[in-house]
Design an enzyme around this catalytic site. Structure first.
Site, PDB file in Angstrom:
ATOM      1  N   SER A  31     -68.798 -19.166 -28.215  1.00  0.00           N
ATOM      2  CA  SER A  31     -68.071 -20.223 -28.922  1.00  0.00           C
ATOM      3  C   SER A  31     -67.266 -21.092 -27.969  1.00  0.00           C
ATOM      4  O   SER A  31     -66.922 -22.217 -28.316  1.00  0.00           O
ATOM      5  CB  SER A  31     -67.200 -19.644 -30.045  1.00  0.00           C
ATOM      6  N   ARG A  88     -81.682 -13.071 -69.434  1.00  0.00           N
ATOM      7  CA  ARG A  88     -81.283 -11.661 -69.449  1.00  0.00           C
ATOM      8  C   ARG A  88     -80.203 -11.399 -70.494  1.00  0.00           C
ATOM      9  O   ARG A  88     -79.188 -12.098 -70.516  1.00  0.00           O
ATOM     10  CB  ARG A  88     -80.749 -11.295 -68.059  1.00  0.00           C
ATOM     11  N   GLN A 130     -75.405 -11.247 -57.533  1.00  0.00           N
ATOM     12  CA  GLN A 130     -74.594 -10.477 -58.493  1.00  0.00           C
ATOM     13  C   GLN A 130     -75.123 -10.698 -59.914  1.00  0.00           C
ATOM     14  O   GLN A 130     -75.256  -9.754 -60.692  1.00  0.00           O
ATOM     15  CB  GLN A 130     -73.120 -10.916 -58.372  1.00  0.00           C
ATOM     16  N   GLU A 179     -74.824 -22.057 -34.139  1.00  0.00           N
ATOM     17  CA  GLU A 179     -74.537 -23.503 -33.974  1.00  0.00           C
ATOM     18  C   GLU A 179     -73.042 -23.802 -34.100  1.00  0.00           C
ATOM     19  O   GLU A 179     -72.652 -24.802 -34.683  1.00  0.00           O
ATOM     20  CB  GLU A 179     -75.317 -24.341 -34.992  1.00  0.00           C
TER      21      GLU A 179
END
Ligand SMILES: Cc1cc2nc3c(=O)[nH]c(=O)nc-3n(C[C@H](O)[C@H](O)[C@H](O)COP(=O)(O)OP(=O)(O)OC[C@H]3O[C@@H](n4cnc5c(N)ncnc54)[C@H](O)[C@@H]3O)c2cc1C
Lengths: 388, 113
Positions: A137, A273, A341, A368
């Site tokens: 970094s 669902r 989830q 990146e």
């Protein structure tokens, strides 16, 4: 700024969307869930198709034979191209062609002949060698690979880590310290052929991105001539930085594409669902997750298009690119997580693309330029000038 | 610390019974002839119904007696498979004989230290 696509952009978006849905996703259904490559015959057939669409080499500048599509439109299309299982790291399996490394466009004529044009023709593949075991970094301080003057050239000694594709590349660009006393003004960028004696790909580095690996490199008395310097001696860091800033916009677009695909799957699943006698979509807890997904996606899309628009107009876009990369990678991660989830156990399986996106999206907060570095870039602007 | 580069577990005879005892997990495996020469490096990916067990059952029935195998359970079966192929090529100068018949389209080069 108005970021609604105009009619021409919408036509291209529809074309690419159809291509992803009709060509890529059906082939992908037969591949290993971690695959990064199509069967070579499918690849060749689809490249012909993108050429016929006039979109092959989409990221190549017009003067080098690209189709002359502005960066805002390219972002809109990159969002579409990422909407399949492998889409984050290999959008459409590379069938729209690649532009190679942005830096190599800054090469001199001789280097363009030897590296840029063969890369654009798909004959050579490059790698980007910046990160070292001492850190990625803050490369200006961390780079320890040395290049010392010898026989009208330079001898490289040192190591690089996390370098994608180096084992399959024909050449790479490598950043090395040419003047230890000068900090960031003492780094030079070299083009290194993979066949150069002293260049070694020492090992595979396995990561969450189990579809393709990174590598660790060693340079051991690796001599390269003066002709291999990209740009000027001690000015390599500007080359690196420029690329990383420009890359952040398409990088963000990929995250948005995957987030949209995950969100669409979550919406469908929630409508279908039922639990405890009611559709998931009728539960406020689920609705709020979907709302948060929508907000994360719209936020990232807005900032990414804003950065692209500034780049298109030739305005400074460093801060905007950092905001785009940050909101898209962090927001994209949250969207995929919520979508998993909502899918419950199915969300964790390799039957669905969510688990691959979850793993690969996690890397986007580090690759990146990590989130913390993006925040540093933004903070510099805030503290260095008035808040708008 | 880097993970182990080469598979160095002991060989086991490749039989249907031995394959049936394997876990249904994802991973990589090697098949050798009776002398211990590696002839194939394979992977049990997420499309194998019972992972390593399915792949080695298939190998046992296709190859018949006189072969040996070893496995490594590994979620990163794809990149590990590429790695084992590259290491084999670096060590022996060529791919195992049965991989060489149908090599992966873009295998990289490694020169392990
Ligand atoms: C799959 C993958 C592929 C990659 N491909 C390439 C490639 O092809 N070429 C290449 O050159 N590199 C590549 N990288 C390397 C990547 O760019 C680096 O991992 C990244 O730049 C971070 O460097 P680092 O890992 O050394 O972390 P470090 O620099 O050690 O930082 C560690 C952590 O501390 C944080 N941090 C650092 N400074 C500060 C600060 N001042 N304040 C607060 N937090 C801070 C960082 O954000 C990071 O989260 C790849 C990485 C991965 C995972």
């Amino acid at each position: 700024m108005d970021f609604e696509p105009n009619s021409e952009q919408q036509m291209l978006i529809d074309q690419v969307r159809r291509y992803v849905r009709e060509e890529i996703i059906p082939l992908e259904a037969k591949l290993d869930p971690d695959a990064s490559e199509l069967d070579p015959t499918d690849q060749a057939r689809l490249v012909e198709k993108t050429k016929a669409m006039g979109l092959y080499g989409i990221d190549i500048p017009k003067e080098f034979g690209g189709p002359d599509i502005d960066i805002v439109t390219r972002v809109l299309l990159a969002i579409e191209m990422a909407q399949h299982r492998a889409g984050l790291y290999v959008p459409c399996y590379g069938t729209f062609g690649g532009a190679g490394l942005a830096q190599i466009f800054e090469a001199n004529e001789d280097q363009k002949e030897r590296y840029l044009y063969p890369t654009l023709r798909g004959e050579k593949k490059p790698f980007f060698g910046l990160t070292e075991p001492s850190g990625g970094s803050d490369p200006a301080r961390a780079i320890q690979t040395r290049a010392e003057r010898k026989d009208n050239g330079w001898v490289l000694n040192g190591a690089k880590i996390f370098i994608s594709g180096a084992d399959r590349a024909q050449y790479g660009i490598v950043f090395a310290r040419t003047d230890a006393s000068k900090g960031r003004a003492g780094i030079t960028c070299f083009i290194v052929d993979a066949e150069t004696p002293g260049f070694h790909v020492r090992r595979v580095v396995h990561t969450l991105r189990s579809s393709s690996y990174a590598t660790e490199l060693e340079f051991k008395d690796c001599w390269v001539s003066d002709h291999q310097i990209l740009g000027e001696v001690n000015k390599g860091f500007a080359v690196a930085n420029d690329r990383l800033t420009r890359q952040r916009i398409p990088y963000a677009a990929g995250c948005i594409g995957v987030a949209i695909a995950a969100h669409e799957m979550a919406v469908e699943w929630a409508k279908m669902r039922s639990t405890f006698g009611e559709k998931l979509a009728n539960r406020q807890a689920i609705q709020w997750m979907l709302v948060d997904n929508e907000i994360d996606i719209r936020t990232a899309r807005h900032f990414t298009l804003e950065a692209a628009e500034k780049a298109r107009r030739g305005l400074p876009f460093r801060t905007e690119a950092a905001i785009a990369k940050l909101t898209a990678s962090e927001g994209g991660g949250r969207v995929v997580d919520r979508s998993m989830q909502i899918h419950g156990g199915m969300g964790m399986t390799k039957d669905l693309p969510l688990e691959r996106w979850y793993r690969e999206m996690r890397i986007r907060r580090v690759g990146e330029g990590p989130s913390e570095v993006q925040r540093m870039v933004i903070a510099r602007e805030i503290l260095g000038s008035n808040l708008r | 610390m880097a993970i182990r580069l080469r598979l160095d577990k002991p060989w086991q005879p490749l039989t249907a019974e031995a394959a049936t005892r394997l876990p249904g997990q994802l991973g990589v495996y090697q098949v050798a002839d009776a002398k211990g020469t590696i002839i194939y490096i394979g992977q049990a990916g997420a499309r194998s119904p019972f992972g390593l067990r399915s792949e080695l059952q298939r190998e046992a029935s296709a190859r018949g007696p006189g072969h040996q195998f070893r496995v490594e359970v590994n979620q990163q079966y794809r990149t590990r498979w590429f790695e084992l192929l590259m290491v084999h090529k670096a060590d022996h100068g060529s791919l195992p004989v049965d991989n060489a018949k149908n090599p992966p389209p873009a295998l990289g080069r490694l020169s392990p230290a």
